[in-house]
Design an enzyme around this catalytic site. Sequence first.
Site, mmCIF file in Angstrom:
data_model
loop_
_atom_site.group_PDB
_atom_site.id
_atom_site.type_symbol
_atom_site.label_atom_id
_atom_site.label_comp_id
_atom_site.label_asym_id
_atom_site.label_seq_id
_atom_site.Cartn_x
_atom_site.Cartn_y
_atom_site.Cartn_z
ATOM 1 N N LYS A 161 1.147 4.158 -2.761
ATOM 2 C CA LYS A 161 0.807 5.543 -2.430
ATOM 3 C C LYS A 161 1.989 6.491 -2.684
ATOM 4 O O LYS A 161 1.781 7.652 -3.053
ATOM 5 C CB LYS A 161 0.345 5.635 -0.973
ATOM 6 C CG LYS A 161 -1.010 4.959 -0.713
ATOM 7 C CD LYS A 161 -2.098 5.503 -1.606
ATOM 8 C CE LYS A 161 -3.486 5.253 -1.075
ATOM 9 N NZ LYS A 161 -4.538 5.688 -2.042
ATOM 10 N N TYR A 171 0.832 -1.213 0.000
ATOM 11 C CA TYR A 171 0.000 0.000 0.000
ATOM 12 C C TYR A 171 0.869 1.267 0.000
ATOM 13 O O TYR A 171 0.641 2.201 -0.784
ATOM 14 C CB TYR A 171 -0.887 -0.053 1.244
ATOM 15 C CG TYR A 171 -1.810 1.108 1.455
ATOM 16 C CD1 TYR A 171 -3.052 1.165 0.840
ATOM 17 C CD2 TYR A 171 -1.449 2.152 2.314
ATOM 18 C CE1 TYR A 171 -3.911 2.233 1.074
ATOM 19 C CE2 TYR A 171 -2.300 3.212 2.544
ATOM 20 C CZ TYR A 171 -3.525 3.254 1.919
ATOM 21 O OH TYR A 171 -4.365 4.312 2.151
HETATM 22 N N1 LIG Z 1 -9.292 6.790 5.631
HETATM 23 C C1 LIG Z 1 -8.068 7.294 5.744
HETATM 24 O O1 LIG Z 1 -7.661 7.798 6.804
HETATM 25 C C2 LIG Z 1 -7.142 7.267 4.574
HETATM 26 C C3 LIG Z 1 -5.802 7.658 4.783
HETATM 27 C C4 LIG Z 1 -4.938 7.691 3.707
HETATM 28 C C5 LIG Z 1 -5.389 7.349 2.457
HETATM 29 N N2 LIG Z 1 -6.674 6.948 2.277
HETATM 30 C C6 LIG Z 1 -7.113 6.631 0.921
HETATM 31 O O2 LIG Z 1 -8.336 7.289 0.667
HETATM 32 C C7 LIG Z 1 -9.064 6.544 -0.317
HETATM 33 C C8 LIG Z 1 -10.467 6.269 0.185
HETATM 34 O O3 LIG Z 1 -10.375 5.391 1.286
HETATM 35 P P1 LIG Z 1 -11.510 5.220 2.408
HETATM 36 O O4 LIG Z 1 -10.815 5.312 3.697
HETATM 37 O O5 LIG Z 1 -12.650 6.110 2.096
HETATM 38 O O6 LIG Z 1 -11.869 3.682 2.174
HETATM 39 P P2 LIG Z 1 -13.261 2.929 1.870
HETATM 40 O O7 LIG Z 1 -12.970 1.485 1.909
HETATM 41 O O8 LIG Z 1 -14.319 3.463 2.776
HETATM 42 O O9 LIG Z 1 -13.627 3.377 0.386
HETATM 43 C C9 LIG Z 1 -12.939 2.907 -0.738
HETATM 44 C C10 LIG Z 1 -13.927 2.649 -1.852
HETATM 45 O O10 LIG Z 1 -13.212 2.237 -3.024
HETATM 46 C C11 LIG Z 1 -13.982 1.237 -3.679
HETATM 47 N N3 LIG Z 1 -13.111 0.423 -4.534
HETATM 48 C C12 LIG Z 1 -12.203 -0.516 -4.129
HETATM 49 N N4 LIG Z 1 -11.606 -1.074 -5.197
HETATM 50 C C13 LIG Z 1 -12.129 -0.478 -6.302
HETATM 51 C C14 LIG Z 1 -11.900 -0.623 -7.693
HETATM 52 N N5 LIG Z 1 -10.990 -1.499 -8.146
HETATM 53 N N6 LIG Z 1 -12.601 0.149 -8.549
HETATM 54 C C15 LIG Z 1 -13.541 1.021 -8.087
HETATM 55 N N7 LIG Z 1 -13.807 1.184 -6.764
HETATM 56 C C16 LIG Z 1 -13.112 0.459 -5.886
HETATM 57 C C17 LIG Z 1 -14.603 0.448 -2.549
HETATM 58 O O11 LIG Z 1 -15.741 -0.293 -2.983
HETATM 59 C C18 LIG Z 1 -14.911 1.520 -1.517
HETATM 60 O O12 LIG Z 1 -16.241 1.995 -1.625
HETATM 61 C C19 LIG Z 1 -8.241 5.295 -0.595
HETATM 62 O O13 LIG Z 1 -7.421 5.506 -1.724
HETATM 63 C C20 LIG Z 1 -7.392 5.175 0.652
HETATM 64 O O14 LIG Z 1 -6.235 4.413 0.421
HETATM 65 C C21 LIG Z 1 -7.561 6.886 3.308
#
Ligand SMILES: NC(=O)c1ccc[n+]([C@@H]2O[C@H](COP(=O)([O-])OP(=O)(O)OC[C@H]3O[C@@H](n4cnc5c(N)ncnc54)[C@H](O)[C@@H]3O)[C@@H](O)[C@H]2O)c1
Length: 317
Positions: A174, A170
């Site tokens: 990133k 991951y």
């Molecule tokens: N939550 C945090 O604190 C945090 C921190 C750093 C980075 N991120 C990044 O933010 C983004 C959103 O994460 P989140 O926390 O909302 O997670 P989440 O799991 O709530 O949402 C991610 C969404 O992406 C969809 N998804 C997964 N694979 C897919 C694909 N191949 N094609 C289309 N859709 C797909 C899932 O169905 C899900 O609805 C991600 O890239 C995550 O890595 C989140």
Amino acid sequence: MPNLEGKVAIVTGAGRGIGREHALALARAGASVVVNDLGATLTGEGADETPAQQVVAEIESFGGAAVADGENVGDFAGAERMVRRAVDTFGRLDILINNAGITRDRMLVNMSEEEWDAVIAVHLKGHFAPMRHAAAYWRERSKTGDEVRARMINTSSPSGVFGNVGQANYGAAKAGIAGLTLIAAQELARYGVTVNCLAPNARTRMTEAAFGEIPKPDDGFDAMDPANMSPIVVALCADEAQHVTGQCFFVYGGAVNVLRGWDAGDLFARDERWDADEFLAELVERFPDGAAPDGMVAMMARAGGRSARLGASGATT
Ligand SMILES: NC(=O)c1ccc[n+]([C@@H]2O[C@H](COP(=O)([O-])OP(=O)(O)OC[C@H]3O[C@@H](n4cnc5c(N)ncnc54)[C@H](O)[C@@H]3O)[C@@H](O)[C@H]2O)c1
């Protein structure tokens, strides 16, 4: 709020979590939104259009325009169909928010090939593929004489830019996304496209799976609300932000830090090839206490201006 009326946005992974908030915020600002979501589990298995359809219904309930899209962002042809869906449904594309993601955390020493490949595919290829097709569309528009003011906003992570233990797949994806953002920003400036990325922090199923329940404060500001990320996205999509590109925005509650990464560092310079013994001596002299990464949690505290204790007042993936 900046007025995005007449603009068309794609938000990937917009069925839940941070992406859902981006889609709602863009729609409230007046943009028409393609709500992409495969509806996969946190580890990337299965497919379900319900989350994307629910967000479309929410947008329509306040008078916004949206359409659901169930493509897998890591599928090159699927990403092209998603871009075409925006143009076919709403007549154009102005904004691409790459946000979809999964996690399969494991220490490097135990990580399987499949865990590596799956995470790189959704994040890194899942950014490249939509960016590639959207870029081709905007280059075409620019060549026909249109004044393009397009936006790509990618999703990196503190895990990638600071390096989190247990997330080699991951974090590498990133970090790659941050690098891709820098390159795309330079390549696409000539077509009127800005490319930035977020390093978000929010309470979602992703962070709760990694760090356990992240309680909401009983009152006052909720620093981990995923909606805290979206005003930065809306602001970057405004026409006035046309000259802000290639930046990485760390967002934690009300702290937004425009990060500086891989800056020019400690130069060891001479006009001839280094002798290994001499270089080693110089290295020991310059770094008497050694040199090693500070780690994600310490860097997050510095970037956010306060302590981010995992599980209590903050968490991140
Ligand atoms: N939550 C945090 O604190 C945090 C921190 C750093 C980075 N991120 C990044 O933010 C983004 C959103 O994460 P989140 O926390 O909302 O997670 P989440 O799991 O709530 O949402 C991610 C969404 O992406 C969809 N998804 C997964 N694979 C897919 C694909 N191949 N094609 C289309 N859709 C797909 C899932 O169905 C899900 O609805 C991600 O890239 C995550 O890595 C989140």
